[in-house]
Design a protein around this motif. Structure first.
Motif, PDB file in Angstrom:
ATOM      1  N   MET A 104       0.866  -1.302   0.022  1.00 31.70           N
ATOM      2  CA  MET A 104       0.000  -0.014   0.131  1.00 31.70           C
ATOM      3  C   MET A 104       0.743   1.134  -0.078  1.00 31.70           C
ATOM      4  SD  MET A 104      -2.785  -0.854   2.712  1.00 31.70           S
ATOM      5  CE  MET A 104      -1.642  -1.394   3.841  1.00 31.70           C
ATOM      6  N   ASN A 105       0.418   2.194  -0.647  1.00 25.45           N
ATOM      7  CA  ASN A 105       1.036   3.466  -0.736  1.00 25.45           C
ATOM      8  C   ASN A 105       0.563   4.460   0.380  1.00 25.45           C
ATOM      9  OD1 ASN A 105       2.293   5.857  -1.295  1.00 25.45           O
ATOM     10  ND2 ASN A 105       1.488   6.347  -3.146  1.00 25.45           N
ATOM     11  N   ALA A 106       1.636   4.473   1.458  1.00 26.04           N
ATOM     12  CA  ALA A 106       1.041   5.348   2.640  1.00 26.04           C
ATOM     13  C   ALA A 106       1.144   6.682   2.364  1.00 26.04           C
ATOM     14  CB  ALA A 106       2.114   5.280   3.917  1.00 26.04           C
ATOM     15  N   THR A 107       1.564   7.357   1.432  1.00 27.61           N
ATOM     16  CA  THR A 107       1.404   8.673   1.049  1.00 27.61           C
ATOM     17  C   THR A 107       0.031   9.145   0.283  1.00 27.61           C
ATOM     18  OG1 THR A 107       2.552   8.557  -1.043  1.00 27.61           O
ATOM     19  CG2 THR A 107       3.799   9.078   0.989  1.00 27.61           C
ATOM     20  N   ARG A 108      -0.615   7.972  -0.179  1.00 31.35           N
ATOM     21  CA  ARG A 108      -1.794   8.274  -1.024  1.00 31.35           C
ATOM     22  C   ARG A 108      -2.927   8.624   0.039  1.00 31.35           C
ATOM     23  NH1 ARG A 108      -6.604   5.443  -2.323  1.00 31.35           N
ATOM     24  NH2 ARG A 108      -5.797   3.713  -1.236  1.00 31.35           N
ATOM     25  N   PRO A 109      -3.644   9.803  -0.346  1.00 33.23           N
ATOM     26  CA  PRO A 109      -4.388  10.314   0.815  1.00 33.23           C
ATOM     27  C   PRO A 109      -5.753   9.379   0.758  1.00 33.23           C
ATOM     28  CG  PRO A 109      -4.401  11.790  -1.315  1.00 33.23           C
ATOM     29  CD  PRO A 109      -3.462  10.783  -1.261  1.00 33.23           C
TER      30      PRO A 109
ATOM     31  N   ILE B   6     -15.328  11.626   9.149  1.00 33.86           N
ATOM     32  CA  ILE B   6     -14.668  12.789   9.670  1.00 33.86           C
ATOM     33  C   ILE B   6     -14.979  13.930   8.718  1.00 33.86           C
ATOM     34  CG2 ILE B   6     -12.695  14.354   9.831  1.00 33.86           C
ATOM     35  CD1 ILE B   6     -11.203  11.685  11.303  1.00 33.86           C
ATOM     36  N   ARG B   7     -14.992  13.384   7.356  1.00 32.81           N
ATOM     37  CA  ARG B   7     -15.485  14.513   6.650  1.00 32.81           C
ATOM     38  C   ARG B   7     -16.964  15.012   6.670  1.00 32.81           C
ATOM     39  NH1 ARG B   7     -11.545  12.188   1.763  1.00 32.81           N
ATOM     40  NH2 ARG B   7      -9.839  13.876   2.250  1.00 32.81           N
ATOM     41  N   HIS B   8     -17.797  13.969   7.010  1.00 32.59           N
ATOM     42  CA  HIS B   8     -19.104  14.022   7.228  1.00 32.59           C
ATOM     43  C   HIS B   8     -19.359  15.006   8.233  1.00 32.59           C
ATOM     44  CE1 HIS B   8     -23.475  13.275   7.480  1.00 32.59           C
ATOM     45  NE2 HIS B   8     -23.083  13.403   8.935  1.00 32.59           N
TER      46      HIS B   8
ATOM     47  N   THR C 193      -5.946   7.367  16.104  1.00 31.45           N
ATOM     48  CA  THR C 193      -7.129   8.305  16.106  1.00 31.45           C
ATOM     49  C   THR C 193      -7.353   9.620  17.159  1.00 31.45           C
ATOM     50  OG1 THR C 193      -8.692   6.689  16.658  1.00 31.45           O
ATOM     51  CG2 THR C 193      -8.319   7.020  14.224  1.00 31.45           C
ATOM     52  N   THR C 194      -7.144   8.884  18.309  1.00 34.03           N
ATOM     53  CA  THR C 194      -7.501   9.924  19.489  1.00 34.03           C
ATOM     54  C   THR C 194      -6.439  10.890  19.360  1.00 34.03           C
ATOM     55  OG1 THR C 194      -8.332   8.131  20.848  1.00 34.03           O
ATOM     56  CG2 THR C 194      -7.138   9.899  21.937  1.00 34.03           C
ATOM     57  N   GLU C 195      -5.049  10.626  19.250  1.00 32.84           N
ATOM     58  CA  GLU C 195      -3.841  11.538  19.118  1.00 32.84           C
ATOM     59  C   GLU C 195      -4.152  12.649  18.038  1.00 32.84           C
ATOM     60  OE1 GLU C 195      -1.563  12.329  21.291  1.00 32.84           O
ATOM     61  OE2 GLU C 195      -2.406  10.745  22.552  1.00 32.84           O
ATOM     62  N   ALA C 196      -4.767  12.164  16.899  1.00 34.98           N
ATOM     63  CA  ALA C 196      -5.016  12.987  15.847  1.00 34.98           C
ATOM     64  C   ALA C 196      -6.210  14.034  16.158  1.00 34.98           C
ATOM     65  CB  ALA C 196      -5.363  12.245  14.565  1.00 34.98           C
ATOM     66  N   VAL C 197      -7.292  13.464  16.960  1.00 33.77           N
ATOM     67  CA  VAL C 197      -8.295  14.511  16.796  1.00 33.77           C
ATOM     68  C   VAL C 197      -7.771  15.317  18.179  1.00 33.77           C
ATOM     69  CG1 VAL C 197     -10.055  13.246  15.920  1.00 33.77           C
ATOM     70  CG2 VAL C 197      -9.526  12.882  18.593  1.00 33.77           C
TER      71      VAL C 197
ATOM     72  N   GLU D 154      -5.448  23.267  12.120  1.00 33.55           N
ATOM     73  CA  GLU D 154      -5.021  22.313  11.479  1.00 33.55           C
ATOM     74  C   GLU D 154      -6.382  21.710  10.692  1.00 33.55           C
ATOM     75  OE1 GLU D 154      -1.452  20.046  12.603  1.00 33.55           O
ATOM     76  OE2 GLU D 154      -1.674  20.820  14.387  1.00 33.55           O
ATOM     77  N   ASP D 155      -6.032  20.789   9.486  1.00 31.32           N
ATOM     78  CA  ASP D 155      -7.018  19.802   8.862  1.00 31.32           C
ATOM     79  C   ASP D 155      -7.195  18.465   9.606  1.00 31.32           C
ATOM     80  OD1 ASP D 155      -8.326  18.309   7.265  1.00 31.32           O
ATOM     81  OD2 ASP D 155      -7.500  19.075   5.518  1.00 31.32           O
ATOM     82  N   ILE D 156      -8.132  18.271  10.296  1.00 32.04           N
ATOM     83  CA  ILE D 156      -8.271  17.114  11.001  1.00 32.04           C
ATOM     84  C   ILE D 156      -8.133  15.951  10.019  1.00 32.04           C
ATOM     85  CG2 ILE D 156     -10.869  17.203  11.146  1.00 32.04           C
ATOM     86  CD1 ILE D 156     -10.829  15.934  13.663  1.00 32.04           C
ATOM     87  N   ALA D 157      -8.832  16.075   8.995  1.00 31.17           N
ATOM     88  CA  ALA D 157      -8.827  14.882   7.882  1.00 31.17           C
ATOM     89  C   ALA D 157      -7.275  14.565   7.841  1.00 31.17           C
ATOM     90  CB  ALA D 157      -9.581  15.143   6.574  1.00 31.17           C
TER      91      ALA D 157
END
Length: 218
Positions: free
Chosen positions: A1-6, A117-119, A184-188, A198-201
């Protein structure tokens, strides 16, 4: 898998379990219950903004929402649950299970979580930011977040066991769910630290990229 692909948002329409579930017609009873939950939350957040979390009691929230304290507890087991729980876990589990069965679970999570998250950003951005600020700032909320009822780890475990068709999670599943929940917790929380700048997504996508890379960039 390409980890840089959004990660991409799931398509709209019947094929998207998140959107399909959240936009499904509700019965009159369900609409009334949802309206009451939303009113309780709205009044709670207003009071918390005015007088702080600790000073905002269940009795004050109930009075502001024009309900009884006993009615409050029919909707939320505790004051902490008002912040920590939402209606989206079933939709998230269905979204994960709707991903291709041969897709690595980490990729499935990356796609489904970012779609959710986008929703939320489209429909409930400010409420989500308020919730995450409270989790960041209130020790009691951080502690209760780790309880089994609120721990995001349980969501991943449920999806993993259902997808595998096994009655109990394996050791590997528990490790994976713990790592996913922490990421996911650290990100939010990082999003809350930035006050939403920052952009949460993007933060969540980066968190999953770190996991997919096996911490190779550290």
């Amino acid at each position: 898998m390409n980890a840089t692909r959004p990660a991409t948002a799931p398509p709209a329409g019947p094929g998207n379990p998140i959107q399909a579930m959240l936009e499904a017609p509700l019965s009159l009873r369900e609409r009334k219950k949802l309206k009451t939950r939303q009113t309780i939350r709205r009044e709670a957040y207003r009071l918390i903004a005015e007088q702080g979390y600790e000073n905002t009691t269940v009795d004050r929230i109930a009075a502001a929402a024009e309900i009884s304290p006993s009615t409050f507890f029919r909707y939320f087991a505790t004051k902490e649950d008002l912040v920590l729980t939402d209606e989206y876990d079933p939709a998230m589990i269905e979204a994960l299970l709707a991903r291709p069965s041969d897709e690595p679970f980490l990729r499935s999570c990356r796609e489904a979580v970012i779609g959710m998250i986008r929703h939320l950003l489209e429909h409930e951005r400010e409420e989500l930011l308020v919730r995450m600020r409270l989790v960041r700032d209130v020790p009691a909320l951080r502690a209760r977040m780790m309880d089994s009822a609120n721990d995001p780890r349980q969501l991943y475990l449920t999806a993993l066991t259902r997808r595998a068709g096994v009655p109990e999670p394996t050791f590997a599943m528990r490790i994976a769910a713990t790592a996913l929940a922490a990421a996911t917790t650290e990100a939010v929380l990082q999003w809350a630290e930035s006050e939403g700048a920052e952009d949460i997504a993007d933060l969540v996508d980066r968190a999953f990229a770190i996991l997919e890379n096996g911490f190779a960039d550290l």
